[in-house]
Design an enzyme around this catalytic site. Structure first.
Site, mmCIF file in Angstrom:
data_model
loop_
_atom_site.group_PDB
_atom_site.id
_atom_site.type_symbol
_atom_site.label_atom_id
_atom_site.label_comp_id
_atom_site.label_asym_id
_atom_site.label_seq_id
_atom_site.Cartn_x
_atom_site.Cartn_y
_atom_site.Cartn_z
ATOM 1 N N ARG A 103 1.382 -0.590 0.357
ATOM 2 C CA ARG A 103 0.014 -0.252 0.632
ATOM 3 C C ARG A 103 0.641 1.279 0.269
ATOM 4 N NH1 ARG A 103 -5.381 -1.534 3.111
ATOM 5 N NH2 ARG A 103 -6.330 -2.928 2.013
ATOM 6 N N SER A 104 0.916 1.936 0.542
ATOM 7 C CA SER A 104 1.563 3.409 1.161
ATOM 8 C C SER A 104 2.600 3.548 1.759
ATOM 9 C CB SER A 104 0.788 4.124 1.803
ATOM 10 O OG SER A 104 -0.371 4.923 0.574
ATOM 11 N N ALA A 105 3.371 2.470 1.922
ATOM 12 C CA ALA A 105 4.927 1.707 1.773
ATOM 13 C C ALA A 105 5.481 1.776 1.054
ATOM 14 C CB ALA A 105 4.826 0.853 2.691
ATOM 15 N N LYS A 118 4.760 4.937 -1.281
ATOM 16 C CA LYS A 118 5.637 5.791 -2.008
ATOM 17 C C LYS A 118 7.303 5.739 -1.392
ATOM 18 C CE LYS A 118 0.725 7.912 -1.367
ATOM 19 N NZ LYS A 118 0.145 6.975 -1.232
ATOM 20 N N TYR A 172 -2.218 15.285 2.425
ATOM 21 C CA TYR A 172 -1.634 13.607 2.333
ATOM 22 C C TYR A 172 -2.041 13.177 0.070
ATOM 23 C CZ TYR A 172 -0.350 9.016 2.100
ATOM 24 O OH TYR A 172 -0.006 7.822 2.257
#
Length: 389
Positions: A65-67, A69, A155
């Site tokens: 997921r957003s890890a 990024k 965000y």
């Protein structure tokens, strides 16, 4: 539970054991490197969240997921390090179609610091559109900003990935998945992918939601009223930012996992995520350092701080990375990294030489500070002799 810990890091094993026994973990892994050498390597449970598949193995990968990024952020920073991407240049200098609706002055560094002003889309993309790099880039380029770029931060939950991907494509001619594979994952010898190759698909477990365990007294922690209202209001910027892809895609769909969404759909092992962060701050066993000291300074120098217009809590961002703070406690004031909504976490702490990767198949509702990840971070902090978050 399987794996090993070095002397002095036994507390991480106990925290991981407690995650499995008392915090509702179904399957997970955590890896820690210290000065480029592995000191924690633990895994337990099942590869798939429903428990019906094979057991977790050392090479099991999960969606980040957003890890993702944090992995994606290394691409523009490396391009800057090589002198081919100017962080202070307007985004439109590389991507002319972006220069509309007052976004002419949005800088590359604004994208990385979540200050570009386009955290949401007026018309959400379908999953198929989101996976089409041309359609996704065109939608973000045409979007009017919510605030004047550079003047505030919030965000960019989904749009961040399309912004970074298009900048990399415009500068290098390569898609973000290829760049990460060739210029980041390969030098670091890290099993992380944006766009999961078919040859690696068998390693990825199935994720799914898991309920948070009841706290003492049978109660579950409740979000603040303001935060609950933001997530509950379909017209709020919070809901619109996270809902920039609608309906929500099936994250276990092989086609979704093979797509290029550098803000949301990276796949990696705990070791791969930890090795990536270890390579940002120094040499790592079997891999090479990625960032120069100056690039490392840029990554973790505060670029945004204060109330986040999307997450509705105070956040701190460097260039592409969350920094240690109340909303996302890391190891200490010099730490940087990125969580994934629902669980995953990658981080590095240059002061101590620590890099950590944690992945799970059980997704929770939280965004920045999952209790399971925080238990592991706290155990590492204790191993280092530090106190408090």
């Amino acid at each position: 539970m399987n794996g090993t810990v070095a002397d002095g890091f036994e507390g991480v094993r106990e925290a991981f054991r407690a995650n499995m026994a008392a915090r509702g973990e179904r399957g997970a892994a955590v890896v820690v490197y210290a000065h480029g050498h592995k000191v924690v390597d633990l895994y337990a449970g099942s590869r798939d969240v429903d428990g019906e598949g094979p057991p977790w193995e050392p090479g099991t990968a999960q969606i980040l997921r957003s890890a993702t990024k944090g992995v994606a952020a290394a691409a523009p920073l490396l391009l800057h390090q090589r002198g081919v991407l100017d962080l202070d240049a307007p985004v439109g200098a590389y991507w002319p179609e972006f220069k509309v609706h007052g976004k002419e002055h949005a800088r590359v560094r604004d994208v990385l610091a979540h200050r570009a002003g386009v955290p949401a889309l007026d018309r959400p993309l379908t999953p198929a559109e989101a996976l089409d790099p041309d359609r996704a880039a065109a939608a973000v380029a045409a979007q009017a900003p919510v605030w004047a770029p550079g003047t505030d931060h919030g965000y960019h939950a989904q749009t961040y990935g399309w912004l970074v991907a298009e900048l990399v494509r415009r500068v290098t001619g390569r898609d973000i998945g290829t760049f990460v594979a060739e210029e980041i994952a390969a030098p670091a010898a890290a099993d992380v992918w944006i766009g999961l190759p078919a040859a690696q698909a068998h390693r990825a477990g199935r994720i799914g939601p898991v309920a948070a365990p009841a706290a003492p007294g049978g109660l579950r922690a409740r979000p603040s009223r303001r935060l609950a209202e933001a997530y509950g209001d379909p017209d709020s910027l919070t809901r619109r930012a996270f809902g920039a892809v609608d309906p929500a895609p099936d994250e276990n769909d092989p086609a979704y996992r093979a797509g290029l969404l550098p803000g949301a759909n990276g796949i990696g092992t705990a070791d791969g995520l930890a090795r990536f962060y270890a390579a940002l701050i120094g040499d790592v066993d079997g891999g090479t350092r990625l960032f120069t000291p100056e690039t490392l300074r840029l990554a973790r120098a505060e670029a945004s701080a204060g109330p986040d217009r999307v997450l509705v809590v105070p956040t701190r961002f460097g260039l592409g990375y969350l920094l240690h703070g109340v909303a996302s406690p890391l190891l200490g004031p010099h730490s940087f990294g990125h969580p994934g909504r629902g669980g995953a976490l990658g981080l590095a702490d240059p002061e101590s030489g620590i890099a950590l990767g944690y992945v799970t198949n059980g997704m929770r509702r939280g965004v920045t500070a999952d209790p399971r990840a925080q238990a592991l971070v706290g155990a590492v902090r204790a191993a280092l002799g530090r106190h408090g978050a």
